[in-house]
Enzyme design. Structure first.
Site, PDB file in Angstrom:
ATOM      1  N   HIS A 182      -3.883  -5.898  -8.909  1.00 40.12           N
ATOM      2  CA  HIS A 182      -4.885  -4.869  -8.612  1.00 40.12           C
ATOM      3  C   HIS A 182      -6.281  -5.456  -8.812  1.00 40.12           C
ATOM      4  CE1 HIS A 182      -6.776  -1.060  -8.129  1.00 40.12           C
ATOM      5  NE2 HIS A 182      -7.257  -1.035  -9.350  1.00 40.12           N
ATOM      6  N   MET A 211       0.805  -1.224   0.000  1.00 39.13           N
ATOM      7  CA  MET A 211       0.000   0.000   0.000  1.00 39.13           C
ATOM      8  C   MET A 211       0.840   1.278   0.000  1.00 39.13           C
ATOM      9  SD  MET A 211      -2.879  -1.412  -0.235  1.00 39.13           S
ATOM     10  CE  MET A 211      -4.113  -0.164   0.072  1.00 39.13           C
ATOM     11  N   ASN A 269       2.506  -5.869 -10.088  1.00 36.45           N
ATOM     12  CA  ASN A 269       1.507  -5.483  -9.095  1.00 36.45           C
ATOM     13  C   ASN A 269       0.185  -6.187  -9.394  1.00 36.45           C
ATOM     14  OD1 ASN A 269       0.312  -3.831  -6.963  1.00 36.45           O
ATOM     15  ND2 ASN A 269      -0.688  -2.668  -8.599  1.00 36.45           N
ATOM     16  N   GLU A 281      -8.104 -13.283  -7.726  1.00 33.18           N
ATOM     17  CA  GLU A 281      -6.771 -12.688  -7.544  1.00 33.18           C
ATOM     18  C   GLU A 281      -5.723 -13.771  -7.285  1.00 33.18           C
ATOM     19  OE1 GLU A 281      -6.561  -8.423  -5.731  1.00 33.18           O
ATOM     20  OE2 GLU A 281      -7.411  -9.780  -4.259  1.00 33.18           O
TER      21      GLU A 281
HETATM   22  C1  GRF Z   1      -5.864  -7.414  -2.648  1.00 34.81           C
HETATM   23  O1  GRF Z   1      -7.201  -7.190  -2.996  1.00 34.81           O
HETATM   24  C2  GRF Z   1      -4.926  -6.718  -3.588  1.00 34.81           C
HETATM   25  O2  GRF Z   1      -5.309  -6.765  -4.909  1.00 34.81           O
HETATM   26  C3  GRF Z   1      -5.033  -5.309  -3.057  1.00 34.81           C
HETATM   27  O3  GRF Z   1      -4.988  -5.469  -1.661  1.00 34.81           O
HETATM   28  C4  GRF Z   1      -5.543  -6.738  -1.321  1.00 34.81           C
HETATM   29  C5  GRF Z   1      -4.539  -7.507  -0.527  1.00 34.81           C
HETATM   30  O4  GRF Z   1      -5.043  -8.714  -0.053  1.00 34.81           O
HETATM   31  N1  GRF Z   1      -4.033  -4.448  -3.638  1.00 34.81           N
HETATM   32  P1  GRF Z   1      -4.085  -9.728   0.707  1.00 34.81           P
HETATM   33  O5  GRF Z   1      -3.256  -8.918   1.681  1.00 34.81           O
HETATM   34  O6  GRF Z   1      -3.229 -10.425  -0.303  1.00 34.81           O
HETATM   35  O7  GRF Z   1      -5.003 -10.684   1.422  1.00 34.81           O
END
Ligand code: GRF
Length: 200
Positions: free
Chosen positions: A108, A91, A106, A178
């Site tokens: 997203h 972040m 990255n 993801e």
């Molecule tokens: C995910 O949704 C990622 O895409 C976003 O932050 C979240 C992180 O989730 N940038 P985690 O920490 O991997 O559980």
């Protein structure tokens, strides 16, 4: 071995998916060599420690400028000699100095050009409730510069928003997507023929 450095700021469920995929051979000949967080109590660090993976906390010092922070971060990451740096829920915006030192990707939770920044899954959900969208998605992209959630796209997956979805069921489907997309993309990069191998 293809070496990954994974940068996390929170829960680390995507990190966990990558660790598991390296260990069960889904991503062959690849290891998570280092997990770095800017947040000392990020749960992702606990996941790494539980998997006996080296960790580092690089916390921003009071008043520290972004270039100075990124130089410290770069030096920590460089010691792991990663082939690939993976931002998985990281972040902080990284400076060009950092991203030019490594191959950086990255993850997203939105499709290219959509919903950059934080809370993308919630924003997509609210747009769906307002009748403005019927789907969102996930992308993995390269990070060649300081742009936020933008860069050459490596992979995308569309995630429909169903009529009987709740926010929780939609978010759950986004997260599962993801995990799969990140693992698939790293596998593709780690096994690509252009990867430089040490001579036999
Ligand atoms: C995910 O949704 C990622 O895409 C976003 O932050 C979240 C992180 O989730 N940038 P985690 O920490 O991997 O559980």
């Amino acid at each position: 071995m293809y070496r990954l450095a994974v940068l996390v700021s929170g829960n680390g469920s995507n990190l966990q998916a990558v660790i598991d995929a390296c260990r069960d051979g889904t991503i062959p000949a690849t290891e998570v060599a280092l997990v770095v967080s800017n947040v000392p109590d990020a749960y992702g660090l606990d996941r790494a420690r539980a998997a006996c993976i080296a960790t580092a906390v690089v916390e921003r010092r009071p008043g520290e400028a972004r270039p100075a922070y990124d130089t410290r971060l770069r030096d920590v990451v460089a010691r792991a000699a990663p082939d690939l740096v993976v931002l998985a829920g990281w972040m902080r915006i990284l400076t060009a100095e950092f991203v030019s030192a490594f191959d950086v990707i990255n993850l997203h939770p939105a499709l290219p050009g959509e919903l950059p920044g934080t809370r993308s899954i919630e924003r997509a959900w609210h747009e769906a409730l307002a009748g403005e969208r019927t789907a969102s998605g996930v992308m993995v992209h390269r990070v060649p510069d300081e742009a936020v959630d933008d860069g050459p796209v490596l992979a995308t997956a569309r995630v429909p928003i169903e009529l009987d979805d709740t926010f929780e069921s939609f978010a759950e489907r986004m997260h599962r997507t993801e995990h799969r997309l990140l693992v698939d993309t790293i596998r593709d990069l780690a096994t690509t023929p252009s990867r430089t191998e040490a001579p036999a």
